[in-house]
Scaffold this motif. Sequence first.
Motif, short mmCIF file in Angstrom:
data_model
loop_
_atom_site.label_atom_id
_atom_site.label_comp_id
_atom_site.label_asym_id
_atom_site.label_seq_id
_atom_site.Cartn_x
_atom_site.Cartn_y
_atom_site.Cartn_z
N ILE A 55 0.86 -1.19 0.00
CA ILE A 55 0.00 0.00 0.00
C ILE A 55 0.90 1.24 0.00
O ILE A 55 1.72 1.42 0.92
CB ILE A 55 -0.91 0.00 1.23
CG1 ILE A 55 -1.77 -1.27 1.24
CG2 ILE A 55 -1.79 1.25 1.25
CD1 ILE A 55 -2.59 -1.44 2.50
N PRO A 56 0.82 2.07 -1.01
CA PRO A 56 1.74 3.22 -1.09
C PRO A 56 1.44 4.27 -0.02
O PRO A 56 0.29 4.46 0.38
CB PRO A 56 1.48 3.76 -2.49
CG PRO A 56 0.10 3.33 -2.83
CD PRO A 56 -0.09 2.00 -2.17
N GLU B 248 0.28 -17.45 2.07
CA GLU B 248 0.13 -16.01 1.91
C GLU B 248 0.84 -15.33 3.07
O GLU B 248 0.78 -15.81 4.21
CB GLU B 248 -1.34 -15.61 1.90
CG GLU B 248 -2.16 -16.26 0.80
CD GLU B 248 -3.64 -15.93 0.93
OE1 GLU B 248 -3.99 -14.96 1.65
OE2 GLU B 248 -4.47 -16.63 0.31
N LEU B 249 1.50 -14.22 2.79
CA LEU B 249 2.21 -13.48 3.84
C LEU B 249 1.77 -12.02 3.80
O LEU B 249 1.84 -11.36 2.76
CB LEU B 249 3.72 -13.57 3.64
CG LEU B 249 4.58 -12.90 4.72
CD1 LEU B 249 4.37 -13.57 6.08
CD2 LEU B 249 6.05 -12.92 4.34
N TYR B 250 1.30 -11.56 4.95
CA TYR B 250 0.87 -10.18 5.09
C TYR B 250 1.77 -9.49 6.11
O TYR B 250 2.33 -10.13 7.01
CB TYR B 250 -0.58 -10.10 5.57
CG TYR B 250 -1.56 -10.79 4.66
CD1 TYR B 250 -2.17 -10.09 3.63
CD2 TYR B 250 -1.87 -12.14 4.83
CE1 TYR B 250 -3.07 -10.72 2.77
CE2 TYR B 250 -2.77 -12.79 3.98
CZ TYR B 250 -3.36 -12.07 2.96
OH TYR B 250 -4.24 -12.71 2.11
N GLN B 251 1.91 -8.17 5.97
CA GLN B 251 2.64 -7.40 6.97
C GLN B 251 1.83 -6.18 7.34
O GLN B 251 1.37 -5.44 6.47
CB GLN B 251 4.03 -6.99 6.48
CG GLN B 251 4.87 -6.37 7.59
CD GLN B 251 6.32 -6.15 7.17
OE1 GLN B 251 6.67 -6.28 6.01
NE2 GLN B 251 7.16 -5.82 8.14
N ARG C 40 1.97 -11.82 9.18
CA ARG C 40 0.82 -12.71 9.36
C ARG C 40 0.83 -13.73 8.22
O ARG C 40 0.73 -13.36 7.05
CB ARG C 40 -0.49 -11.90 9.38
CG ARG C 40 -0.50 -10.90 10.53
CD ARG C 40 -1.83 -10.17 10.68
NE ARG C 40 -1.71 -9.16 11.72
CZ ARG C 40 -1.85 -9.38 13.02
NH1 ARG C 40 -2.13 -10.60 13.45
NH2 ARG C 40 -1.73 -8.40 13.89
N LEU C 41 0.98 -15.01 8.62
CA LEU C 41 1.16 -16.08 7.65
C LEU C 41 -0.08 -16.95 7.56
O LEU C 41 -0.63 -17.36 8.58
CB LEU C 41 2.37 -16.94 8.04
CG LEU C 41 2.72 -18.09 7.09
CD1 LEU C 41 3.24 -17.56 5.76
CD2 LEU C 41 3.77 -19.00 7.74
N SER D 89 1.47 -4.71 3.51
CA SER D 89 1.70 -5.40 2.24
C SER D 89 1.07 -6.79 2.28
O SER D 89 0.70 -7.28 3.35
CB SER D 89 3.20 -5.52 1.95
OG SER D 89 3.83 -6.34 2.94
N ALA D 90 0.97 -7.37 1.10
CA ALA D 90 0.45 -8.74 1.00
C ALA D 90 1.13 -9.42 -0.17
O ALA D 90 1.37 -8.81 -1.21
CB ALA D 90 -1.06 -8.73 0.80
#
Length: 295
Positions: A189-190, A227-230, A246-247, A281-282
């Motif tokens: 996400i910018p 999937e990996l999120y931050q 977050r995995l 991010s994702a």
Amino acid sequence: MAGTDKDYQQNVVTIAGTGAMLAARLCNFETARSYMLREHMDFLDSRVRPLLRSMQGAWVDIIGYASHRGGEGYNQRLSEQRCQKVRDYLDALDDVNFQIVRGLGETQSGSDGEADNYGWWRAVGIYVYATRPPRAPADDGRSTEFKIRVLGGASASYYAQADDYTFEIVDTKHDVGATFLYYGFGGTIPLPPQIPSIPFSQVQAGPFTPFRTTAPVYLSDFDGAAELYQDPGIAYGWDSMGGTYRLVIESTSLYKAGVSVRPSIIPISGGFGLATPSAGSASFGLLKMRPPGSP
């Protein structure tokens, strides 16, 4: 062996075909006596007690006998006393379930009357019945209890994002672990242009997070899609705000087995790292288990 005072050739005779787990006849009680022989006691200690202690729902039947020597009433009482001696001996050390304890007197003895005092009739029969406790299922190496941590990695992004991280997953039941490489691509996400940032972040090893599965699985079953999120955040060295990983583990092996991960999205904190402000991010990629011993 009619018309004799002779002892039977064995003091203890095991009996087959009774349906009991163990059946034996304790022979050669002394005439007019109810005391057991030393060999009788040894048999109860070495064969009967261990069997009773290893079985579930065990019970014992005891049947007493007497020869024709003496009066009928006396022999009835004598056979009952012999039963009681065996019962008392077993009961002294174990809580035994006795179903039948019965003296039959001289009713089962030989046909030669009082002259027949053969040792086979001066006896007690003991029968042990039980079912074995259910065998514990063999440990096949699967588990439902695990923990995970990030060992290190980095992300590079400029609208699109590439993630390259190494995770360690440990089977806490068996205390064995494996490392998994995660490669994924996605987006970030910018931030507004007035907030300075660099399109790169990295992290070192962090603490473990426990998780579980709804059914037993192998470590290798986590190999597959993920999937990996931050979360939004910032980090510099050991200081950080937000930025939790977050995995989501979505391997084919888990899907085919109908197994879910709990929590379905596993929060994982990083260790020492560097990350300029990020709005989150994702990425979507693969979690690949590294072979044991690989560099």
